[in-house]
Design an enzyme around this catalytic site. Sequence first.
Site, mmCIF file in Angstrom:
data_model
loop_
_atom_site.group_PDB
_atom_site.id
_atom_site.type_symbol
_atom_site.label_atom_id
_atom_site.label_comp_id
_atom_site.label_asym_id
_atom_site.label_seq_id
_atom_site.Cartn_x
_atom_site.Cartn_y
_atom_site.Cartn_z
ATOM 1 C CB CYS A 116 48.704 5.204 21.264
ATOM 2 S SG CYS A 116 50.251 6.055 21.000
ATOM 3 C CG HIS A 256 49.434 0.597 21.142
ATOM 4 N ND1 HIS A 256 49.290 1.172 19.769
ATOM 5 C CD2 HIS A 256 50.626 1.438 21.636
ATOM 6 C CE1 HIS A 256 50.106 2.244 19.401
ATOM 7 N NE2 HIS A 256 50.763 2.326 20.698
ATOM 8 C CG ASN A 285 53.813 3.535 18.631
ATOM 9 O OD1 ASN A 285 52.611 3.786 18.198
ATOM 10 N ND2 ASN A 285 53.864 3.820 19.783
HETATM 11 O O1 UT7 Z 1 52.522 4.587 21.896
HETATM 12 C C1 UT7 Z 1 52.563 5.099 23.246
HETATM 13 C C2 UT7 Z 1 53.322 3.903 24.040
HETATM 14 N N1 UT7 Z 1 54.849 4.095 23.883
HETATM 15 C C3 UT7 Z 1 55.605 3.099 24.594
HETATM 16 O O2 UT7 Z 1 54.834 2.263 24.971
HETATM 17 C C4 UT7 Z 1 57.027 3.282 24.397
HETATM 18 C C5 UT7 Z 1 57.188 2.619 25.780
HETATM 19 N N2 UT7 Z 1 58.709 2.762 26.225
HETATM 20 C C6 UT7 Z 1 59.530 1.955 25.406
HETATM 21 O O3 UT7 Z 1 59.376 1.384 24.387
HETATM 22 C C7 UT7 Z 1 61.158 1.892 25.730
HETATM 23 O O4 UT7 Z 1 61.158 2.591 27.029
HETATM 24 C C8 UT7 Z 1 62.108 2.598 24.926
HETATM 25 C C9 UT7 Z 1 62.334 1.759 23.548
HETATM 26 C C10 UT7 Z 1 61.568 3.917 24.642
HETATM 27 C C11 UT7 Z 1 63.489 2.889 25.482
HETATM 28 O O5 UT7 Z 1 64.082 1.422 25.791
HETATM 29 P P1 UT7 Z 1 64.546 1.251 27.252
HETATM 30 O O6 UT7 Z 1 64.987 -0.174 27.424
HETATM 31 O O7 UT7 Z 1 63.586 1.867 28.293
HETATM 32 O O8 UT7 Z 1 65.805 2.176 27.212
HETATM 33 P P2 UT7 Z 1 65.934 3.472 28.131
HETATM 34 O O9 UT7 Z 1 65.442 4.530 27.908
HETATM 35 O O10 UT7 Z 1 66.119 3.164 29.507
HETATM 36 O O11 UT7 Z 1 67.839 3.819 27.646
HETATM 37 C C12 UT7 Z 1 68.612 2.872 28.119
HETATM 38 C C13 UT7 Z 1 69.969 3.375 27.289
HETATM 39 C C14 UT7 Z 1 70.280 5.015 27.546
HETATM 40 O O12 UT7 Z 1 71.696 4.936 27.834
HETATM 41 P P3 UT7 Z 1 72.337 4.775 29.446
HETATM 42 O O13 UT7 Z 1 71.591 6.202 30.074
HETATM 43 O O14 UT7 Z 1 71.824 3.737 29.666
HETATM 44 O O15 UT7 Z 1 73.659 5.130 28.770
HETATM 45 C C15 UT7 Z 1 69.855 5.692 26.501
HETATM 46 O O16 UT7 Z 1 70.438 6.926 26.411
HETATM 47 O O17 UT7 Z 1 69.988 3.469 25.919
HETATM 48 C C16 UT7 Z 1 70.035 4.756 25.399
HETATM 49 N N3 UT7 Z 1 69.144 4.993 24.046
HETATM 50 C C17 UT7 Z 1 69.564 4.672 22.959
HETATM 51 N N4 UT7 Z 1 70.631 4.201 22.416
HETATM 52 C C18 UT7 Z 1 70.923 3.781 21.228
HETATM 53 C C19 UT7 Z 1 67.967 5.656 23.969
HETATM 54 N N5 UT7 Z 1 67.635 5.538 22.861
HETATM 55 C C20 UT7 Z 1 68.576 5.119 22.108
HETATM 56 C C21 UT7 Z 1 68.619 4.672 20.676
HETATM 57 N N6 UT7 Z 1 69.813 4.246 20.322
HETATM 58 N N7 UT7 Z 1 67.806 5.093 19.718
#
Ligand code: UT7
Length: 330
Positions: A116, A256, A285
């Site tokens: 990225c 970004h 993204n």
């Molecule tokens: O371009 C390179 C750089 N990339 C980035 O910078 C991405 C960086 N990361 C992020 O933007 C975030 O970490 C995400 C958007 C990917 C995820 O957000 P988060 O607040 O960190 O959520 P999480 O991964 O901790 O997941 C929280 C919950 C989980 O459920 P439990 O374990 O709490 O029951 C996931 O299973 O949300 C669940 N979850 C979803 N639920 C509905 C994960 N993806 C989804 C989804 N829809 N699409």
Amino acid sequence: MKPTRIVSIIGTGSYVPEKVLTNHDLEEIVETSDEWIHSRTGMRERHIAAANQATSDLGTEAAKAALADAGIAAEELDLLIVATLSPDMFFPSTACFVQERIGAKNAFCYDLGAACSGFLYALDTAKNQIISGAVKTALVIGAEKMSTFIDWEDRGTCILFGDGAGAAVLQAGGEGRGIMKSVMGSDGSLADLLWIPGGGSRNPVSHEMIDQRQHYLKMQGREVFKHAVVRMTEAVIEALEKNNVTLDEIKCLIPHQANIRIIGAIAKRLGVGDRMYTNVEKYANTSSAALAIALDEAVKDGTIQRGDLVALTVFGGGFTWGASVLEWSK
Ligand code: UT7
């Protein structure tokens, strides 16, 4: 060609494919909701390339728009760099395909891999080629067909990415300071937090590898999030110091476009409020294309005007990161 001290962007362009995939459309593909995606990422929709559109096709459209904006012919280009993590194929470079399509027959061409962060890395690389006197005019493109490399069964990643391309034409000279000094960094010890582990020489194509879905992007989202906030904030501060520019002098900061919460956290740490440019809601993204598209849009919608100082910052797989400052003079 003589060495120069000033390198300016003389034109920008961008392109996103026609097809729009909304959060509601994603509800039909994986178990997710518009509410979850928008509140966690700021995204509402993303553009997805057609089956017969490759990354070079997206890059070609952005390149044509940037050349038209710059008012120069493709034959005037000495150098063409495509930053991408989703090339048409391993080789030849996607840049060579774009060269052929736009008719940049006097340019030498290569791809740059910094995930990225690629567009900023490519901008700095092209700028230094011009400063050295090796080339006079360069075209830098960030282009991605991310939809090919994401796992449409993994709701943790498939909702995050979109396809698109952005481009900038760089030339020696210009009023003002042009593209100023950059800071860039990498940390290969964290590579496995964001990567496509299969399909290369480490883990070649095989039925087993494909059955394990190793040819798709894998990400530890929460870890990547934390590093992205820290690295981009630090990089902006370092880039400003290196160029003797204060944050107050910056008209617009383009980060970004990975997640509105990452952008918000950086804005809060820096105290820049609404000077942060964002379009993640529309495109999600688009990896190396994200900064390039945002720069083009910020110029075209009047956010950036002649004489403005602009800060750019990126973060991506590798890990890679960086920041730069430029004075807009077009
Ligand atoms: O371009 C390179 C750089 N990339 C980035 O910078 C991405 C960086 N990361 C992020 O933007 C975030 O970490 C995400 C958007 C990917 C995820 O957000 P988060 O607040 O960190 O959520 P999480 O991964 O901790 O997941 C929280 C919950 C989980 O459920 P439990 O374990 O709490 O029951 C996931 O299973 O949300 C669940 N979850 C979803 N639920 C509905 C994960 N993806 C989804 C989804 N829809 N699409």
